[in-house]
Scaffold this motif. Structure first.
Motif, PDB file in Angstrom:
ATOM      1  N   ASP A 116     -10.166  12.286 101.752  1.00 22.61           N
ATOM      2  CA  ASP A 116      -9.789  11.095 102.523  1.00 22.61           C
ATOM      3  C   ASP A 116      -8.980  11.454 103.757  1.00 22.61           C
ATOM      4  N   GLU A 117      -8.032  12.377 103.601  1.00 26.36           N
ATOM      5  CA  GLU A 117      -7.206  12.794 104.738  1.00 26.36           C
ATOM      6  C   GLU A 117      -8.055  13.471 105.817  1.00 26.36           C
ATOM      7  N   THR A 118      -9.015  14.251 105.387  1.00 27.47           N
ATOM      8  CA  THR A 118      -9.894  14.925 106.348  1.00 27.47           C
ATOM      9  C   THR A 118     -10.671  13.906 107.163  1.00 27.47           C
ATOM     10  N   GLN A 119     -11.278  12.950 106.510  1.00 27.46           N
ATOM     11  CA  GLN A 119     -12.068  11.934 107.218  1.00 27.46           C
ATOM     12  C   GLN A 119     -11.194  11.083 108.142  1.00 27.46           C
ATOM     13  N   ARG A 120      -9.968  10.826 107.729  1.00 22.26           N
ATOM     14  CA  ARG A 120      -9.071   9.996 108.528  1.00 22.26           C
ATOM     15  C   ARG A 120      -8.500  10.749 109.740  1.00 22.26           C
ATOM     16  N   ASN A 121      -8.180  12.031 109.570  1.00 19.07           N
ATOM     17  CA  ASN A 121      -7.433  12.760 110.593  1.00 19.07           C
ATOM     18  C   ASN A 121      -8.253  13.667 111.501  1.00 19.07           C
ATOM     19  N   TYR A 122      -9.518  13.917 111.150  1.00 16.61           N
ATOM     20  CA  TYR A 122     -10.336  14.846 111.922  1.00 16.61           C
ATOM     21  C   TYR A 122     -11.660  14.177 112.262  1.00 16.61           C
ATOM     22  N   PRO A 123     -11.690  13.384 113.328  1.00 22.50           N
ATOM     23  CA  PRO A 123     -12.881  12.587 113.652  1.00 22.50           C
ATOM     24  C   PRO A 123     -14.119  13.414 113.991  1.00 22.50           C
TER      25      PRO A 123
END
Length: 143
Positions: A116-123
């Motif tokens: 989730d953090e990856t999808q949110r923070n690395y567009p």
């Protein structure tokens, strides 16, 4: 022309390749890709043969991106352990800047834990995969 998938095993750090381990997950995915009719190529930046690319931090990401994009992949898959996540993310970002139409997918132990953090923070990351071979349907739909 066969659809192409690049599989990326990053070094632990731009300078650090002291700990070599075969990228078993990527090798399994390469086999799945080949069986599904893709052309797959593994870029293992932890190997000493990449000394010329990894010796200059200022050019590492550009050199690696040029090499990967020279293969003309539709899909680029990265694996990652905690120690080399930053290398995967920075290289993925550079690939997306140079080739916005190329799909960037990350996976492996660390990305699975921070999906989730990856999808949110690395567009620039198009998808985060949890698991391996069982994601065959995602490979088909994105390739």
């Amino acid at each position: 022309m066969k659809r192409r998938i690049a599989l990326i095993n990053p070094s632990n750090h731009e300078y650090d390749r002291f700990e070599l381990a075969p990228p078993l997950g990527l090798l399994v995915l390469a086999n799945v890709a080949l069986n599904e009719g893709y052309q797959a190529k593994l870029f293992d930046y932890s190997l000493p043969r990449y000394d010329a690319i990894t010796s200059d931090i200022d050019s590492f990401y550009d050199s690696a991106a040029d090499e990967i994009l020279g293969f003309s992949p539709r899909l680029v898959l990265f694996t990652s352990m905690c120690l080399n996540t930053h290398v995967s993310l920075l290289l993925a970002k550079r690939l997306k800047e140079l080739s916005p139409e190329t799909l960037i997918v990350v996976g492996g132990p660390h990305f699975s834990a921070i999906r989730d953090e990856t999808q949110r923070n690395y567009p620039w990351v198009d998808a985060t995969v949890v698991g391996g071979e069982e994601n065959r349907s995602e490979l088909k739909s994105n390739g």
